[in-house]
Design a protein around this motif. Structure first.
Motif, short mmCIF file in Angstrom:
data_model
loop_
_atom_site.label_atom_id
_atom_site.label_comp_id
_atom_site.label_asym_id
_atom_site.label_seq_id
_atom_site.Cartn_x
_atom_site.Cartn_y
_atom_site.Cartn_z
N UNK A 45 49.87 37.68 -37.54
CA UNK A 45 51.05 37.65 -38.41
C UNK A 45 51.48 39.06 -38.82
N UNK A 46 50.51 39.92 -39.08
CA UNK A 46 50.83 41.31 -39.44
C UNK A 46 51.43 42.05 -38.24
N UNK A 47 50.90 41.76 -37.05
CA UNK A 47 51.46 42.40 -35.86
C UNK A 47 52.90 41.92 -35.63
N UNK A 75 48.86 51.38 -39.37
CA UNK A 75 49.78 50.36 -39.88
C UNK A 75 50.31 50.71 -41.26
N UNK A 76 49.44 51.22 -42.13
CA UNK A 76 49.84 51.55 -43.50
C UNK A 76 50.86 52.68 -43.50
N UNK A 77 50.60 53.71 -42.68
CA UNK A 77 51.53 54.84 -42.60
C UNK A 77 52.85 54.39 -41.99
N UNK A 78 52.79 53.50 -40.99
CA UNK A 78 54.02 53.00 -40.37
C UNK A 78 54.86 52.25 -41.40
N UNK A 79 54.20 51.44 -42.23
CA UNK A 79 54.92 50.71 -43.26
C UNK A 79 55.58 51.66 -44.26
N UNK A 80 54.89 52.73 -44.61
CA UNK A 80 55.48 53.71 -45.54
C UNK A 80 56.71 54.36 -44.93
#
Length: 255
Positions: A45-47, A75-80
């Motif tokens: 789901x996160x992917x 993933x966290x940096x991408x979200x930021x």
């Protein structure tokens, strides 16, 4: 664990699209049951969220997999980063809404508006970047070719414009349906559609569209996120299929 139908309902993505993502290796299921149903967990789901966020940011499907599968992907940096970009876009769209509201008010006689305020929120950078990219890829006469095409389109009546766009829409829908029905991009069964599409391009250019130029146009479509995004909106996977069939048709014409 969720079934594909449950994931589709949760995310708003169609079952067909989720199966397409599976086929191209972009979103594999966590497991497949004895009933051959695919099941997804939190990781999937996160992917999927990342896939959809990248699509919202106009990243082509063929690049998203490489980005997500890169060992250095954070993933966290991408979200930021995605949040920062979307926040900037949200601010620009808010400016556009205010500009439109003020223009409507001015046209209704409810106040005055400075000339410079007519363009707040409108991004000249995007158009400048797009034109520069076209010039770099296809040569310095591209701006004039764009102007010729635009002048011809502007000179059409509203009925003629509608007919022109209806023709393109009809061709593209039939083209996408051919892909979804499993017709290979290289199949000669697509020739009637490709012939109509090439004629449409020539009409827009106001000049013939030789096979080499048609092949080059396919590269143009694949090489710019705006085109990829447009074709993917018609059907997932259509951007690659669209370009591949154009190139195959151009090769047949020169064969």
């Amino acid at each position: 664990m969720l079934t594909v139908k449950q994931v589709a309902k949760l995310s708003g993505v169609s079952v067909r699209t989720l199966h397409h993502y599976d086929r191209i290796g972009l979103l594999k299921p966590a497991s497949v049951g004895t009933n051959r149903y695919r099941y997804d967990g939190r990781e999937e789901l996160l992917r999927l969220q990342q896939i959809l966020l990248h699509r919202e940011l106009d990243i082509p499907l063929n690049e998203i997999g490489a980005i997500l599968d890169d060992p250095a992907f954070d993933q966290l940096e991408a979200l930021r980063r995605q949040r920062d970009k979307l926040a900037r876009e949200a601010e620009r769209y808010a400016d556009l809404v205010r500009t439109i509201d003020r223009t409507i008010a001015t046209l209704n006689g409810d106040g005055a508006m400075e000339n410079a305020d007519l363009y707040k929120g409108i991004s000249p950078q995007k158009q400048a970047e797009y034109t520069a990219w076209l010039i770099e890829k296809f040569g310095g006469d591209m701006p004039e070719r764009i102007k010729v095409s635009q002048r011809k389109y502007d000179g059409l009546s509203e009925a003629e414009k509608a007919a022109l766009m209806d023709e393109l829409r009809e061709v593209e829908q039939a083209w996408a349906e051919a892909m979804q029905n499993g017709i290979p991009a290289e199949s000669t069964a697509l020739d009637p559609l490709l012939r109509r599409h090439r004629a449409w391009v020539a009409a827009m250019w106001d000049k013939p569209c030789p096979p080499g130029a048609y092949h080059g146009l396919a590269d143009l479509h694949l090489g710019h996120a705006d085109f990829v995004s447009r074709y993917e909106a018609i059907a997932p996977g259509f951007s690659d299929y669209h370009a591949a069939s154009m190139k195959a048709y151009a090769a047949r014409l020169t064969g």
